[in-house]
Write a protein that holds these residues in place. Structure first.
Motif, mmCIF file in Angstrom:
data_model
loop_
_atom_site.group_PDB
_atom_site.id
_atom_site.type_symbol
_atom_site.label_atom_id
_atom_site.label_comp_id
_atom_site.label_asym_id
_atom_site.label_seq_id
_atom_site.Cartn_x
_atom_site.Cartn_y
_atom_site.Cartn_z
ATOM 1 N N THR A 1 0.840 -1.194 0.000
ATOM 2 C CA THR A 1 0.000 0.000 0.000
ATOM 3 C C THR A 1 0.876 1.246 0.000
ATOM 4 O O THR A 1 1.716 1.411 0.895
ATOM 5 N N HIS A 2 0.704 2.094 -0.988
ATOM 6 C CA HIS A 2 1.550 3.283 -1.112
ATOM 7 C C HIS A 2 1.284 4.248 0.028
ATOM 8 O O HIS A 2 0.132 4.443 0.452
ATOM 9 N N VAL A 3 2.327 4.900 0.508
ATOM 10 C CA VAL A 3 2.202 5.760 1.684
ATOM 11 C C VAL A 3 1.234 6.917 1.452
ATOM 12 O O VAL A 3 0.562 7.372 2.389
ATOM 13 N N GLU A 4 1.127 7.406 0.211
ATOM 14 C CA GLU A 4 0.195 8.507 -0.042
ATOM 15 C C GLU A 4 -1.249 8.059 0.183
ATOM 16 O O GLU A 4 -2.074 8.828 0.705
ATOM 17 N N ASP A 5 -1.569 6.834 -0.207
ATOM 18 C CA ASP A 5 -2.907 6.308 0.073
ATOM 19 C C ASP A 5 -3.115 6.120 1.569
ATOM 20 O O ASP A 5 -4.213 6.347 2.092
ATOM 21 N N VAL A 6 -2.067 5.710 2.273
ATOM 22 C CA VAL A 6 -2.176 5.488 3.716
ATOM 23 C C VAL A 6 -2.456 6.789 4.450
ATOM 24 O O VAL A 6 -3.393 6.877 5.254
ATOM 25 N N VAL A 7 -1.674 7.831 4.182
ATOM 26 C CA VAL A 7 -1.872 9.073 4.945
ATOM 27 C C VAL A 7 -3.194 9.744 4.568
ATOM 28 O O VAL A 7 -3.827 10.391 5.410
ATOM 29 N N ARG A 8 -3.634 9.567 3.333
ATOM 30 C CA ARG A 8 -4.956 10.084 2.961
ATOM 31 C C ARG A 8 -6.036 9.349 3.746
ATOM 32 O O ARG A 8 -7.014 9.952 4.216
ATOM 33 N N GLY A 9 -5.870 8.044 3.922
ATOM 34 C CA GLY A 9 -6.823 7.274 4.715
ATOM 35 C C GLY A 9 -6.832 7.688 6.170
ATOM 36 O O GLY A 9 -7.898 7.764 6.802
ATOM 37 N N VAL A 10 -5.666 7.968 6.711
ATOM 38 C CA VAL A 10 -5.575 8.413 8.109
ATOM 39 C C VAL A 10 -6.280 9.755 8.278
ATOM 40 O O VAL A 10 -7.035 9.962 9.244
ATOM 41 N N GLU A 11 -6.066 10.666 7.354
ATOM 42 C CA GLU A 11 -6.730 11.976 7.443
ATOM 43 C C GLU A 11 -8.249 11.824 7.326
ATOM 44 O O GLU A 11 -9.001 12.474 8.076
ATOM 45 N N LEU A 12 -8.710 10.986 6.427
ATOM 46 C CA LEU A 12 -10.155 10.767 6.299
ATOM 47 C C LEU A 12 -10.741 10.164 7.568
ATOM 48 O O LEU A 12 -11.851 10.523 7.986
ATOM 49 N N ALA A 13 -10.000 9.245 8.199
ATOM 50 C CA ALA A 13 -10.478 8.658 9.453
ATOM 51 C C ALA A 13 -10.629 9.728 10.526
ATOM 52 O O ALA A 13 -11.575 9.694 11.329
ATOM 53 N N ALA A 14 -9.711 10.688 10.544
ATOM 54 C CA ALA A 14 -9.818 11.793 11.502
ATOM 55 C C ALA A 14 -11.011 12.688 11.174
ATOM 56 O O ALA A 14 -11.787 13.070 12.062
ATOM 57 N N ASP A 15 -11.170 13.005 9.908
ATOM 58 C CA ASP A 15 -12.277 13.865 9.485
ATOM 59 C C ASP A 15 -13.640 13.270 9.815
ATOM 60 O O ASP A 15 -14.601 14.001 10.086
ATOM 61 N N HIS A 16 -13.727 11.946 9.800
ATOM 62 C CA HIS A 16 -15.008 11.265 10.026
ATOM 63 C C HIS A 16 -15.153 10.755 11.468
ATOM 64 O O HIS A 16 -16.071 9.991 11.761
#
Length: 309
Positions: free
Chosen positions: A210-225
């Motif tokens: 899993t590419h790190v850019e997808d990972v950090v985007r997922g982490v930010e979305l988890a925070a937003d939600h």
């Protein structure tokens, strides 16, 4: 995420610096790191860097959100000193979250691990039984239990992310880490420089890269939600190590052959196959991986191709 004051522990490390730099465009970001694995060279100028340990008192936890990524992040580190691994990964987690709680922060997102699923050729959902076969895995499971405690007792929102084989090239944030860098970066650097990549076992083992850019985007979305509980971040696709090396060799147009070795992890704890079921994160946040395996490898190799262009 916008207009927040956030703390990223392990913020000068691989995933942490990518996250800190991503968030800094719209937020006030503090990256905390003891520089054991991280380096401040990884973080952008608009990120505030604090050199400190997660075991210290008086941490900068007066924030809106904590992203706790600091950890001793490998099997070898833990086996060399299990007590230190527990102090950093478990006591450090409790110390950071408790200081944040006392400072009024009520949202914590933290790194767990997909290793606790064991060998999987079918997608692993968060609901399946997990176990600890290594000190590293035990420390991450302990984090999950302490996160449950902080949520149930203090009403802190705690979101644990089980990452699957996160990667980026040496042009990212791991060029200084050597044997502790992600596998794809190590193999690409070996192949580009005419060295034979060393594959453990027979190379038929698979990973959900899993590419790190997808990972950090997922982490930010988890925070937003305001996600609460445990979530996988992985692509849901598997690729063997032999296939990985073949593709890197083709992309780099290199004439090298891999070598094979047993490696230092015994078979009974070594993970031969990993595969994520990330449907929970997708359903709650809309996250989907955007960088497929081929595109990710081309990004990893691009620095070497530019050097020869």
């Amino acid at each position: 995420m916008n207009g927040k004051r956030v703390l990223v522990t392990g913020g000068a490390g691989f995933i942490g610096s990518n996250l800190a730099n991503r968030l800094a465009g719209d937020n006030e970001v503090i990256a905390l790191d003891d520089c054991y694995l991280g380096t401040p060279e990884n973080i952008d100028d608009d990120v505030t860097f604090v050199e400190a340990s997660v075991l210290d008192d008086d941490l900068p936890t007066d924030v809106d959100v904590v992203f706790h990524l600091a950890a001793l992040s490998s099997y070898k580190m833990h086996e060399e000193d299990p007590a230190r691994g527990a102090r950093v990964n478990v006591e450090g987690f409790v110390n950071v979250v408790d200081q944040a709680r006392q400072d009024g922060c009520d949202q914590v997102l933290y790194a767990s691990t997909s290793s606790i699923y064991g060998n999987r050729t079918e997608p692993a959902p968060e609901s399946m039984a997990v176990e600890a076969n290594t000190g590293y895995e035990a420390s991450k499971l302990a984090r999950e239990r302490y996160a449950e405690y902080f949520h149930n007792h203090y009403d802190v929102t705690t979101c644990g992310l089980r990452f699957f084989s996160v990667y980026q090239g040496y042009g990212g944030a791991e060029g200084h880490k050597g044997e502790y860098a992600n596998l794809i970066a190590q193999f690409a650097d070996d192949i580009a420089n005419g060295r034979s990549p060393e594959i453990w076992k027979d190379g038929t083992q698979t990973r959900d890269f899993t590419h790190v850019e997808d990972v950090v985007r997922g982490v930010e979305l988890a925070a937003d939600h305001d996600c609460q509980g445990i979530y996988n971040i992985g692509t849901g696709e598997q690729h063997s190590i032999n296939h990985l090396v073949d593709r890197l060799t083709d992309i780099l147009d290199a004439d090298v052959e891999p070598t094979y070795a047993e490696g230092y992890m015994p078979d009974h704890v070594y993970l031969f196959d990993t595969l994520a079921d990330a449907s929970k994160l997708r359903e709650e946040t809309g996250w989907e991986p955007e960088i497929d395996f081929e595109e990710g490898l081309r990004r990893v190799c691009s620095q070497y191709l530019e050097d020869t262009a």
